[in-house]
Design a protein around this motif. Structure first.
Motif, PDB file in Angstrom:
ATOM      1  N   GLU A 284       0.830  -1.194   0.000  1.00  0.00           N
ATOM      2  CA  GLU A 284       0.000   0.000   0.000  1.00  0.00           C
ATOM      3  C   GLU A 284       0.874   1.257   0.000  1.00  0.00           C
ATOM      4  O   GLU A 284       0.503   2.291   0.558  1.00  0.00           O
ATOM      5  N   LYS A 285       2.008   1.170  -0.666  1.00  0.00           N
ATOM      6  CA  LYS A 285       2.930   2.310  -0.710  1.00  0.00           C
ATOM      7  C   LYS A 285       2.277   3.545  -1.312  1.00  0.00           C
ATOM      8  O   LYS A 285       2.498   4.673  -0.842  1.00  0.00           O
ATOM      9  N   GLU A 286       1.464   3.362  -2.352  1.00  0.00           N
ATOM     10  CA  GLU A 286       0.818   4.512  -2.974  1.00  0.00           C
ATOM     11  C   GLU A 286      -0.062   5.247  -1.972  1.00  0.00           C
ATOM     12  O   GLU A 286      -0.079   6.485  -1.919  1.00  0.00           O
ATOM     13  N   LEU A 287      -0.782   4.481  -1.146  1.00  0.00           N
ATOM     14  CA  LEU A 287      -1.625   5.097  -0.120  1.00  0.00           C
ATOM     15  C   LEU A 287      -0.768   5.799   0.931  1.00  0.00           C
ATOM     16  O   LEU A 287      -1.113   6.891   1.395  1.00  0.00           O
ATOM     17  N   ALA A 288       0.359   5.177   1.291  1.00  0.00           N
ATOM     18  CA  ALA A 288       1.269   5.808   2.253  1.00  0.00           C
ATOM     19  C   ALA A 288       1.765   7.149   1.716  1.00  0.00           C
ATOM     20  O   ALA A 288       1.798   8.143   2.443  1.00  0.00           O
ATOM     21  N   VAL A 289       2.137   7.180   0.455  1.00  0.00           N
ATOM     22  CA  VAL A 289       2.637   8.419  -0.148  1.00  0.00           C
ATOM     23  C   VAL A 289       1.546   9.479  -0.174  1.00  0.00           C
ATOM     24  O   VAL A 289       1.774  10.643   0.188  1.00  0.00           O
ATOM     25  N   GLN A 290       0.333   9.089  -0.577  1.00  0.00           N
ATOM     26  CA  GLN A 290      -0.762  10.047  -0.675  1.00  0.00           C
ATOM     27  C   GLN A 290      -1.169  10.593   0.686  1.00  0.00           C
ATOM     28  O   GLN A 290      -1.524  11.770   0.808  1.00  0.00           O
TER      29      GLN A 290
END
Length: 254
Positions: free
Chosen positions: A189-195
């Motif tokens: 869920e890296k994309e969610l972490a970044v967002q």
């Protein structure tokens, strides 16, 4: 200085998961998540100061209940230390008479709550215990905190994404003994972490690469249901870092 973990989870679920809050000795809270609910009335009455990292509900939800439960039993208001931006959010969105009474204005002759603005790099001293606001980078105004007894320090990142300024401040701390750093999501869920301006294992490793000293490192704010996956990923990345998961009821002595 004794620091007791009341809650360190990124959510709720099960009898042992509580959201973020730390009790410093008997009279200071760092954040006011659901873990505060396990304190007795006698313990709640002794809390004089609450240092808030940011305004998200998992870090402030019990603030409203503390003043409601014991405000009339105390001889002075509970002091909430936070950035001016966070105080404004608390006033407008929680203590606004719609969600909860504004206890900084009531009772009129003896308000239960008072606000004390704090700025990044500012130190508040409470009976020789020094609490310093550290930079953080989150979706709302946020800080971390350094807790310094004089002989040793503990640093809590609060919620943050990548933040070079945080590490610049931490690298100046010569007596650092413990580092509590968030890692909210697994890498899937890296994309969610970044967002959402949180960390995941791969991002955390890049952050730790900026660290120039040594201390015991504990990861916190893991999401329920993803704890095992996140810790497995951290184990594959950690290398020289011995990373442990922060546990509820854990106690740190400084």
């Amino acid at each position: 200085m004794k620091i007791r973990v009341l809650g360190c989870s990124g959510g709720i679920g099960g009898h042992h998961l509580r959201t973020t809050s730390f009790l410093v000795d008997h009279d200071i809270l760092i954040d006011a998540g659901t873990g505060v609910g396990d304190l007795s009335i006698a313990e709640l009455r002794q809390i004089d100061h609450v240092f808030i990292t940011h305004s998200h509900l998992d870090h402030v939800t019990s603030l409203a209940f503390i003043v409601d439960a014991v405000g009339d039993m105390r001889d002075r208001p509970l002091i909430v230390h936070a950035t001016e931006a966070t105080i404004r959010i608390l006033r407008e969105h929680i203590f606004n008479w719609l969600i909860w009474p504004d206890f900084s204005q009531t009772p009129h002759n003896k308000p239960f709550l008072a606000y004390s603005p704090i700025h990044v790099a500012e130190t508040v001293t409470v009976d020789s215990r020094m609490i310093t606001a550290l930079p953080a980078h989150h979706t709302v105004p946020a800080v971390g905190y350094q807790l310094d007894s004089g002989s040793a320090s503990l640093v809590f990142s609060g919620d943050t994404g990548p933040c070079p300024e945080f590490w610049e401040a931490v690298n100046k701390i010569q007596n650092l003994r413990y580092l509590l750093i968030e890692c909210a999501f697994p890498d899937q869920e890296k994309e969610l972490a970044v967002q959402s301006l949180h960390l995941c294992p791969s991002l955390l490793m890049k952050e730790l690469a900026q660290w120039q000293h040594e201390a015991e490192v504990f990861v916190t704010h893991l999401k329920p249901g993803q704890i095992e996956m996140t810790m497995q990923e951290l184990a594959t990345y950690s290398g020289a870092y011995h990373l442990r998961i922060l546990q509820g009821h854990q106690v740190f002595d400084l």
